[in-house]
Design a protein around this motif. Structure first.
Motif, PDB file in Angstrom:
ATOM      1  N   TRP A  91       0.768  -1.168  -0.105  1.00 38.33           N
ATOM      2  CA  TRP A  91      -0.048   0.156   0.193  1.00 38.33           C
ATOM      3  C   TRP A  91       0.815   1.268   0.150  1.00 38.33           C
ATOM      4  O   TRP A  91       2.045   1.410   0.575  1.00 38.33           O
ATOM      5  N   SER A  92       0.354   2.330  -0.475  1.00 34.55           N
ATOM      6  CA  SER A  92       0.793   3.600  -0.322  1.00 34.55           C
ATOM      7  C   SER A  92       0.708   4.191   0.890  1.00 34.55           C
ATOM      8  O   SER A  92      -0.183   3.877   1.639  1.00 34.55           O
ATOM      9  N   ALA A  97      -3.938   3.416  -2.705  1.00 34.87           N
ATOM     10  CA  ALA A  97      -3.140   2.777  -3.832  1.00 34.87           C
ATOM     11  C   ALA A  97      -2.240   1.758  -3.319  1.00 34.87           C
ATOM     12  O   ALA A  97      -1.740   2.048  -2.617  1.00 34.87           O
ATOM     13  N   THR A  99       0.228  -1.560  -4.878  1.00 36.15           N
ATOM     14  CA  THR A  99       1.102  -2.249  -6.065  1.00 36.15           C
ATOM     15  C   THR A  99       1.168  -3.708  -5.828  1.00 36.15           C
ATOM     16  O   THR A  99       1.299  -4.206  -4.702  1.00 36.15           O
ATOM     17  N   HIS A 114       4.274  -4.960 -13.039  1.00 37.48           N
ATOM     18  CA  HIS A 114       3.729  -4.379 -11.781  1.00 37.48           C
ATOM     19  C   HIS A 114       2.611  -3.601 -12.261  1.00 37.48           C
ATOM     20  O   HIS A 114       2.234  -3.274 -13.563  1.00 37.48           O
ATOM     21  N   ARG A 116      -0.441  -0.868 -10.596  1.00 34.30           N
ATOM     22  CA  ARG A 116      -0.638  -0.043  -9.533  1.00 34.30           C
ATOM     23  C   ARG A 116      -2.390   0.270  -9.742  1.00 34.30           C
ATOM     24  O   ARG A 116      -2.944   0.295 -10.683  1.00 34.30           O
ATOM     25  N   ASP A 118      -6.159   1.780  -7.843  1.00 32.40           N
ATOM     26  CA  ASP A 118      -6.598   2.652  -7.062  1.00 32.40           C
ATOM     27  C   ASP A 118      -7.829   1.743  -6.311  1.00 32.40           C
ATOM     28  O   ASP A 118      -8.756   1.348  -6.877  1.00 32.40           O
ATOM     29  N   TYR A 150       7.077  -0.260  -4.864  1.00 32.65           N
ATOM     30  CA  TYR A 150       6.248   0.876  -3.730  1.00 32.65           C
ATOM     31  C   TYR A 150       5.561   2.026  -4.814  1.00 32.65           C
ATOM     32  O   TYR A 150       6.066   2.425  -5.733  1.00 32.65           O
ATOM     33  N   ALA A 151       4.422   1.999  -4.313  1.00 32.52           N
ATOM     34  CA  ALA A 151       3.600   3.067  -5.146  1.00 32.52           C
ATOM     35  C   ALA A 151       4.369   4.527  -4.496  1.00 32.52           C
ATOM     36  O   ALA A 151       4.264   4.629  -3.060  1.00 32.52           O
ATOM     37  N   ASP A 154       2.598   9.240  -8.757  1.00 28.99           N
ATOM     38  CA  ASP A 154       1.606   8.660  -9.604  1.00 28.99           C
ATOM     39  C   ASP A 154       2.451   7.449 -10.296  1.00 28.99           C
ATOM     40  O   ASP A 154       1.615   7.041 -11.219  1.00 28.99           O
ATOM     41  N   VAL A 156       5.322   3.864  -9.699  1.00 26.95           N
ATOM     42  CA  VAL A 156       5.527   2.950  -8.964  1.00 26.95           C
ATOM     43  C   VAL A 156       7.256   2.841  -8.876  1.00 26.95           C
ATOM     44  O   VAL A 156       7.799   3.017  -9.939  1.00 26.95           O
ATOM     45  N   ARG A 192       6.124   5.104 -14.549  1.00 24.94           N
ATOM     46  CA  ARG A 192       4.939   5.720 -14.721  1.00 24.94           C
ATOM     47  C   ARG A 192       4.296   5.372 -16.222  1.00 24.94           C
ATOM     48  O   ARG A 192       5.219   5.226 -17.202  1.00 24.94           O
TER      49      ARG A 192
END
Length: 651
Positions: A91-92, A97, A99, A114, A116, A118, A150-151, A154, A156, A192
């Protein structure tokens, strides 16, 4: 895909005792979002029998990501068609968010990407790491899967290295061996959607795969000379003072955690231990929201000490240190309040303070490569000489400890006796025996004929070097192998000569039946682990015994490398030791004993009930050492004309 494993994910109200089921099936890798509203979990789904399985996988289980809204208790699956192969969702620390690393059902882990996600909208974005090769956890001895991502902002952040060919822009994940040599340095990169990967640590010294912390301000990574905060929108910022070396981050751990393991959440900066100006110091954040770490007041801790905790107190530069200071095998628990002298509270193993533990010696080994004439490999062996050798001047018997992939360290050091270690080399030295650890690099012992086919020749060269050193008795050299080393030592004994005996403990002997059979006690705990030994052999990298093919595709390789099928050639005295609760089934040594006995070779076999992968009961530790010493004392120079020993001890 057939069905979910039986079970469910309950929710328990600790105040009322009320229990409700949140989701069907068995789940693993639970993690909570930063706002505490969403629970991520991986549900296990049984794969069809006969389905292709990536050798990197240890089981026949597909994992699907479930997000559970703890307010409504609704369950969603944002990636229903994918198989999550990373260690759960990350988690962020600031937003809902997360990953994951995922691949298609039935696809190779090396094809994964990977994602990401929401958690509020359920939107999932796939991120490409084109031009990069993701670093495998296997490189530091864990599983064959990418290091965690890791998130951040915007996108990873991932740990990777450039592809070997700069023109290769494909996204790769290469399966690796433990501690492989010759690879380029890895770095942290930012991914990104729609943009190429961007390196974030290129201007720093070498960085590690385990971050110190992740927060809204960035990811705090550990470099050679300090801790730095990285963020895709800002330059790297140094968080620690200059002049640091040998940095160690102390993460909170728990059951089944170990140094270097990776907790799911790292939102608080942990204590940091490092060398500076010849002293060992401890650093910690000035406050919970601090942008930097500061030195805890005091002169630091002794160089050989082990930090246990930093107890907070008022003030940004306060903190009581709790650590163990080691003097040989004796350890003292120290409590040091801010501005005060160290306060010894407890002395452990004080009776060992005056013990002479022996001396480590380094013996150089030259081994000519049998497959490449003229190529000589420079290796070494580390020999622990017993105290009695210095007093008497006599060359002692020696135990040659064999383990695939070993790279021993011969630096002078004192023993670390944190638990009753039944395999401690200092136990042999205390009894008057030398103990030798041999270099056995995986890349050298792996041959076309088998994963350890080069080991007998390497061990023979090491034996010759030890004899030429004059340190040991050439007629009293005993092979010793534990776990992977047990099957390796049995394999060596079937092809090399000049040894007075062999002790093999908690290993296996027959590759075909081990391939098909159960992984010992694990099968009792989880029937889905049946067949769990197969990846050990099917793997092309990351396994000491990787053949790179199934038993059915290469049966001759499995047979050729099975000591039990070469029992006729193992004529030296053998002591087999096993347990009934090991991950390697005891039946493997039942077979080895029967095979050796069938040929009339001298063999003893003892197994212990209620023990796991090794001996832990004090009574059993004493018993097994009595048996090993008796065996070594009875194993002298071999006389080829002597009749085989008929007396065997099994039970």
């Amino acid at each position: 895909i057939t069905d979910h494993f039986s079970g469910g994910r309950p929710r328990v109200d600790a105040r009322t005792g009320q229990v409700r089921k949140l989701a069907e099936g068995r789940h693993a890798y639970l993690s909570l979002s930063a706002d505490g509203r969403t629970l991520a979990a991986l549900g296990g789904i049984r794969m069809p029998r006969g389905a292709w399985r990536d050798p990197a996988r240890l089981d026949s289980v597909r994992h699907i990501l479930h997000l559970i809204d703890l307010d409504t208790e609704e369950v969603s699956s944002p990636l229903p068609e994918l198989d999550i192969v990373s260690a759960g969702a990350i988690w962020s620390p600031t937003e809902p968010a997360l990953t994951v690393f995922a691949t298609g059902v039935g696809a190779s882990v090396s094809e994964g990407r990977h994602w990401r996600i929401d958690a509020q909208t359920g939107t999932a974005r796939r991120l490409s790491h084109g031009g990069l090769d993701l670093v495998s956890e296997r490189e530091r001895g864990l599983l064959q899967r990418p290091e965690r991502a890791y998130a951040l902002a915007d996108g990873v952040v991932v740990f990777a290295r450039p592809n070997a060919d700069p023109a290769d822009r494909s996204a790769r994940f290469t399966y690796r061996d433990i501690a492989p040599a010759g690879l380029t340095r890895p770095d942290w990169y930012f991914l990104r959607p729609g943009s190429p990967p961007r390196i974030l640590t290129g201007d720093l010294g070498s960085v590690t795969a385990l971050p110190a912390r992740i927060g809204a301000a960035g990811l705090d990574v550990v470099a050679r000379d300090g801790v730095y905060r990285i963020h895709p929108e800002r330059p790297a910022m140094r968080l620690t003072p200059d002049g640091l070396d040998r940095i160690r981050v102390h993460h909170a751990s728990g059951f089944l955690a170990w140094p270097g393991s990776l907790p799911a959440a790292r939102t608080a900066m942990p204590p940091i231990e490092a060398d500076r100006d010849g002293a060992r110091i401890v650093l910690r954040p000035a406050t919970a929201a601090s942008e930097s770490a500061v030195l805890v007041e005091g002169r630091g801790i002794p160089g050989g000490a082990h930090l246990l905790a930093v107890q907070d107190a008022a003030g940004p530069r306060s903190g009581t240190l709790v650590y163990l200071d080691a003097d040989a095998a004796t350890q003292t628990l120290i409590v040091q309040p801010p501005g005060a002298a160290p306060d010894p509270r407890l002395v452990l193993n004080a009776h060992l303070r005056q013990v002479d533990w022996g001396q480590w010696e380094r013996v150089e080994v030259e081994w000519e490569d049998p497959d490449r004439p003229g190529i000589v490999h420079d290796l070494h062996a580390c020999v622990l000489m017993p105290p009695s050798a210095a007093r008497t001047g006599a060359a002692p018997p020696v135990l040659l400890d064999i383990y695939p992939g070993a790279r021993p360290n011969c630096d002078p050091r004192q023993p670390v006796l944190s638990y009753p270690d039944p395999q401690s080399p200092y136990m042999w030295a205390a009894r008057g025996y030398a103990y030798a650890r041999l270099s056995a690099p995986r890349e050298l012992i792996r041959r076309e004929a088998g994963p350890i086919a080069g080991l007998p020749g390497l061990v023979a060269a090491s034996r010759e070097a030890l004899v030429e050193s004059g340190l040991i008795d050439p007629d009293r050299i005993i092979l010793l192998g534990v776990s992977h080393g047990a099957v390796a030592a049995l394999h060596v004994a079937s092809e090399a000569s000049g040894f007075a005996g062999l002790i093999a403990q908690n290993g296996w002997s027959d590759l075909p039946s081990h391939y098909l059979g159960p992984p010992g006690i694990y099968t009792d705990l989880n029937p889905e682990m049946l067949g769990g030994n197969m990846p050990r052999y099917e793997a092309g990298a990351g396994s000491d015994f990787g053949i790179g093919a199934t038993l059915f595709a290469a049966p001759e390789l499995y047979q050729r490398n099975s000591p039990v099928l070469k029992a006729e050639q193992i004529t030296l005295p053998v002591l087999l030791i096993h347990t009934d609760m090991d991950v390697f089934p005891k039946s493997q040594f039942d077979q080895m004993y029967a095979a050796l006995a069938r040929f009339g070779h001298p063999v003893r076999y003892v197994w212990y009930a209620g023990e796991g992968h090794g001996i832990s009961s004090p009574a059993n530790i004493r018993d097994v050492w009595d048996r090993m010493i008796d065996f070594v004392e009875a194993s002298g120079p071999q006389d080829p004309s002597a009749e085989p020993v008929e007396d065997r001890d099994a039970g």
